[in-house]
Structures are given as structure tokens and as C-alpha cells.
Scaffold this motif. Structure first.
Motif, PDB file in Angstrom:
ATOM      1  N   LEU A  58       0.851  -1.182   0.000  1.00  8.36           N
ATOM      2  CA  LEU A  58       0.000   0.000   0.000  1.00  8.36           C
ATOM      3  C   LEU A  58       0.891   1.238   0.000  1.00  8.36           C
ATOM      4  CD1 LEU A  58      -3.057   0.320  -0.041  1.00  8.36           C
ATOM      5  CD2 LEU A  58      -3.012   0.519   2.439  1.00  8.36           C
ATOM      6  N   TRP A  59       0.798   2.014  -1.056  1.00 13.28           N
ATOM      7  CA  TRP A  59       1.676   3.177  -1.230  1.00 13.28           C
ATOM      8  C   TRP A  59       0.892   4.461  -0.986  1.00 13.28           C
ATOM      9  CZ3 TRP A  59       6.621   3.007  -4.246  1.00 13.28           C
ATOM     10  CH2 TRP A  59       7.127   1.695  -4.333  1.00 13.28           C
ATOM     11  N   SER A  60       1.549   5.443  -0.374  1.00 14.89           N
ATOM     12  CA  SER A  60       0.902   6.734  -0.119  1.00 14.89           C
ATOM     13  C   SER A  60       1.130   7.680  -1.302  1.00 14.89           C
ATOM     14  CB  SER A  60       1.491   7.368   1.142  1.00 14.89           C
ATOM     15  OG  SER A  60       2.818   7.800   0.872  1.00 14.89           O
ATOM     16  N   GLN A  61       0.470   8.839  -1.273  1.00  8.39           N
ATOM     17  CA  GLN A  61       0.675   9.839  -2.333  1.00  8.39           C
ATOM     18  C   GLN A  61       2.133  10.294  -2.368  1.00  8.39           C
ATOM     19  OE1 GLN A  61      -2.203  13.026  -1.965  1.00  8.39           O
ATOM     20  NE2 GLN A  61      -3.872  11.729  -2.640  1.00  8.39           N
ATOM     21  N   ASP A  62       2.756  10.434  -1.189  1.00  2.80           N
ATOM     22  CA  ASP A  62       4.172  10.829  -1.157  1.00  2.80           C
ATOM     23  C   ASP A  62       5.052   9.757  -1.786  1.00  2.80           C
ATOM     24  OD1 ASP A  62       3.688  13.243   0.008  1.00  2.80           O
ATOM     25  OD2 ASP A  62       4.238  12.628   2.043  1.00  2.80           O
ATOM     26  N   ASP A  63       4.747   8.491  -1.477  1.00  5.12           N
ATOM     27  CA  ASP A  63       5.518   7.382  -2.064  1.00  5.12           C
ATOM     28  C   ASP A  63       5.426   7.421  -3.591  1.00  5.12           C
ATOM     29  OD1 ASP A  63       6.021   6.463   0.519  1.00  5.12           O
ATOM     30  OD2 ASP A  63       4.394   4.996   0.479  1.00  5.12           O
TER      31      ASP A  63
ATOM     32  N   LYS B  91      -2.885   5.095  -0.716  1.00  4.40           N
ATOM     33  CA  LYS B  91      -3.289   5.262   0.675  1.00  4.40           C
ATOM     34  C   LYS B  91      -3.469   6.740   1.030  1.00  4.40           C
ATOM     35  CE  LYS B  91      -0.435   4.738   4.119  1.00  4.40           C
ATOM     36  NZ  LYS B  91       0.489   4.191   5.092  1.00  4.40           N
ATOM     37  N   LYS B  92      -4.665   7.076   1.503  1.00  2.60           N
ATOM     38  CA  LYS B  92      -4.952   8.409   2.032  1.00  2.60           C
ATOM     39  C   LYS B  92      -5.725   8.192   3.331  1.00  2.60           C
ATOM     40  CE  LYS B  92      -7.223   9.828  -1.805  1.00  2.60           C
ATOM     41  NZ  LYS B  92      -6.911   8.990  -2.962  1.00  2.60           N
ATOM     42  N   ALA B  93      -6.018   9.268   4.058  1.00  2.00           N
ATOM     43  CA  ALA B  93      -6.790   9.140   5.301  1.00  2.00           C
ATOM     44  C   ALA B  93      -8.101   8.404   5.018  1.00  2.00           C
ATOM     45  CB  ALA B  93      -7.051  10.512   5.896  1.00  2.00           C
ATOM     46  N   MET B  94      -8.738   8.765   3.894  1.00  2.00           N
ATOM     47  CA  MET B  94      -9.957   8.076   3.456  1.00  2.00           C
ATOM     48  C   MET B  94      -9.791   7.731   1.987  1.00  2.00           C
ATOM     49  SD  MET B  94     -12.392   8.092   5.886  1.00  2.00           S
ATOM     50  CE  MET B  94     -13.941   8.061   5.017  1.00  2.00           C
ATOM     51  N   TYR B  95      -9.876   6.482   1.659  1.00  2.00           N
ATOM     52  CA  TYR B  95      -9.849   6.122   0.238  1.00  2.00           C
ATOM     53  C   TYR B  95     -10.708   4.884   0.052  1.00  2.00           C
ATOM     54  CZ  TYR B  95      -6.754   2.144   1.064  1.00  2.00           C
ATOM     55  OH  TYR B  95      -6.240   0.943   1.492  1.00  2.00           O
ATOM     56  N   PHE B  96     -11.151   4.693  -1.185  1.00  2.00           N
ATOM     57  CA  PHE B  96     -11.960   3.526  -1.479  1.00  2.00           C
ATOM     58  C   PHE B  96     -11.190   2.644  -2.444  1.00  2.00           C
ATOM     59  CE2 PHE B  96     -15.444   0.955  -3.060  1.00  2.00           C
ATOM     60  CZ  PHE B  96     -16.147   0.726  -1.885  1.00  2.00           C
ATOM     61  N   GLY B  97     -10.860   1.440  -2.013  1.00  2.39           N
ATOM     62  CA  GLY B  97     -10.089   0.560  -2.881  1.00  2.39           C
ATOM     63  C   GLY B  97      -9.739  -0.718  -2.150  1.00  2.39           C
ATOM     64  N   GLY B  98      -8.661  -1.346  -2.589  1.00  8.53           N
ATOM     65  CA  GLY B  98      -8.242  -2.605  -1.990  1.00  8.53           C
ATOM     66  C   GLY B  98      -7.102  -2.382  -1.009  1.00  8.53           C
ATOM     67  N   ASN B  99      -6.396  -3.468  -0.659  1.00  9.41           N
ATOM     68  CA  ASN B  99      -5.306  -3.369   0.316  1.00  9.41           C
ATOM     69  C   ASN B  99      -3.938  -3.340  -0.356  1.00  9.41           C
ATOM     70  OD1 ASN B  99      -5.256  -5.923  -0.621  1.00  9.41           O
ATOM     71  ND2 ASN B  99      -5.262  -6.938   1.372  1.00  9.41           N
TER      72      ASN B  99
END
Length: 260
Positions: free
Chosen positions: A28-33, A217-225
Motif C-alpha cells: 500500500l503506497w501513499s501519495q508521497d511514495d 493510501k490516504k486518510a480516506m480512500y476507497f479501494g483494496g489493500n
């Protein structure tokens, strides 16, 4: 005592979560990643102008590649620059030929899709560390020929048009949803047929060649793991009414290039 037990549970939980967060970037990668694996490509055309695009650093079988759109790749000449997003929103600028494994720009171009790959080499310890830490693994590139769920959040990035006299450097991040399944259309650059899907927002100049992801990955997101790369930005499709949608090259075409 009960308090002691509660404290131990809290300590254990925090240890477990910090460890799992550390290992979680595998999936799971974040926006910064994502910003750190997305590079800006710049080809100077005159003292004040340049051709630009975005690209993604990917890893496959111990090798590193730069993935972008062919219509961006073909504009890059031997003095083209690649700009990395480094800590503190600063640019890390390097000659693209220096980073290329063959030290020239012999891109592998897809015969149908607007996709090009360039194998990279670690020219020094810093670059080696950078490629190792900030490259998107090929096992997270979607190989299916069916569209992903229309409910999922989709993220893509781009670097706005700038010259290389840059003090602050960070990508624009767009969030959207699928507007379609796969549709066969004509490419904007070659007018040849290719499969695309559309997002419900337009792209913009400088986004061409960016990766398109679900489940960032964000504080709230809709998706998988798992964060999955599902496509590469081709451009913006527009019509006479002023309607504009981002046209995306599906990621299964990338596998044709990686298998070669």
C-alpha cells in the motif's frame, strides 16, 4: 496489575503497527511514495521552452526501468534531463543518458500502445539507493484485460510545465474514478487503433506518461489493500462541446514490453 497489562497491550500494538507500516509499503503506497517514483522528463527546445512529460521508475526481476508514453519518449534527445522529487519538495536533476543502461536513448516502444521503456543503471551509490528504495515493483502492475471496479479511487500525477530553474518541485496529484471500461479508439499521436479507458476528469500538459493507480493510501480512500498500477496517461480526449476526459493506456500492454 490491570494498568500494567493495558500498558503492555498498548506497547505491543504500537510495535506491531509500526512494523507493519514499515513493511506495508510493499503493498500500500501513499501519495508521497507515488510522488517519489514519478519523475519529470524535460527536453530543452530553446532558451525559454521545453518539451515535458512524466515517467515512472519500475523494477522487474532485479532490473530498473523508466516507463513513459512513447509520444513523450520520442521527444527526448541526448541532452534530456530526468528530475526526481527529493525530500523537502526539491528537484534532483540528472542527464537521462547517464541514467540509461546503454548510455543512449534506445527505448523499447510498444507496437500498438503509447508506451516506452528504458532500462536504467545505477551510476553511483546515491542513484543505486534511490532506485532500490523508490521503484514500483512489477508484481503490482495489473495484467488483466478487464477494467477495475468503477467504485475505486484512481490517482494519477503530473508535473506542470516548468523550466529547470526550479526551487520548489512537487507533482500535481489528481483523484478520479473510471468513466468507462476498455474502449478501442485512435491514438492522438499516431492515429492508430489502441485500447484505452477513460477517467471522469481531464488530464493536463505534463501528465502524459504518468502512472495511473488504484488504492493509493490516504486518510480516506476507497479501494483494496494493495496499490496497483492500472495504466499510463495518454492524454486528454475532448469533443466539440468542451467535454474533456483523461485517456489512459491500460497497464496490460506494459507486460508485452517487460516480457521481451
Amino acid at each position: 496489575s490491570t494498568n500494567m497489562r493495558a500498558l503492555l497491550i498498548v506497547l505491543l500494538t504500537s510495535l506491531l503497527t509500526s512494523n507493519s507500516l514499515y513493511s506495508q509499503r510493499d503493498s500500500l503506497w501513499s501519495q508521497d511514495d507515488i510522488s517519489n517514483i514519478t519523475v519529470f522528463l524535460y527536453q530543452k527546445t530553446s532558451d525559454s521552452t521545453g518539451t515535458t512529460g512524466s515517467g515512472t521508475i519500475i523494477s522487474d526481476n532485479g532490473k530498473y526501468f523508466l516507463l513513459t508514453a512513447t509520444h513523450v519518449a520520442k521527444e527526448m534527445k541526448n541532452d534530456a534531463k530526468v528530475v526526481f522529487h527529493v525530500a523537502g519538495d526539491k528537484p534532483g536533476i540528472i542527464n537521462l543518458t547517464l541514467l540509461s543502461k546503454s548510455h543512449n536513448l534506445n527505448w523499447a516502444n510498444h507496437p500498438i500502445a503509447d508506451l516506452s521503456l528504458l532500462e536504467l543503471t545505477a551510476v553511483n551509490k546515491d542513484i543505486q539507493q534511490r532506485l532500490k528504495e523508490w521503484s514500483f515493483p512489477s508484481y503490482l502492475i495489473y495484467g488483466g484485460q478487464t477494467a477495475v471496479s468503477k467504485d475505486f479511487d484512481i490517482t494519477f500525477l503530473g508535473y506542470p510545465l516548468v523550466d529547470l530553474q526550479i526551487e520548489h518541485f512537487s507533482p500535481l496529484i489528481f483523484n478520479s474514478h473510471l468513466a468507462s471500461g476498455l474502449i478501442t479508439q485512435f491514438r492522438a499521436d499516431t492515429k492508430t487503433k489502441c485500447n484505452f479507458f477513460y477517467l471522469d476528469v481531464p488530464s493536463m500538459q505534463g501528465c502524459s506518461g504518468s502512472g495511473v493507480y488504484i488504492s493509493v493510501k490516504k486518510a480516506m480512500y476507497f479501494g483494496g489493500n494493495k496499490t496497483i498500477l492500472v495504466g499510463v496517461v495518454h492524454g486528454t480526449a475532448s469533443d466539440d462541446t468542451g467535454g474533456k476526459l483523461a485517456a489512459i493506456t491500460p497497464s496490460y500492454y506494459i507486460w508485452d514490453l517487460l516480457k521481451d
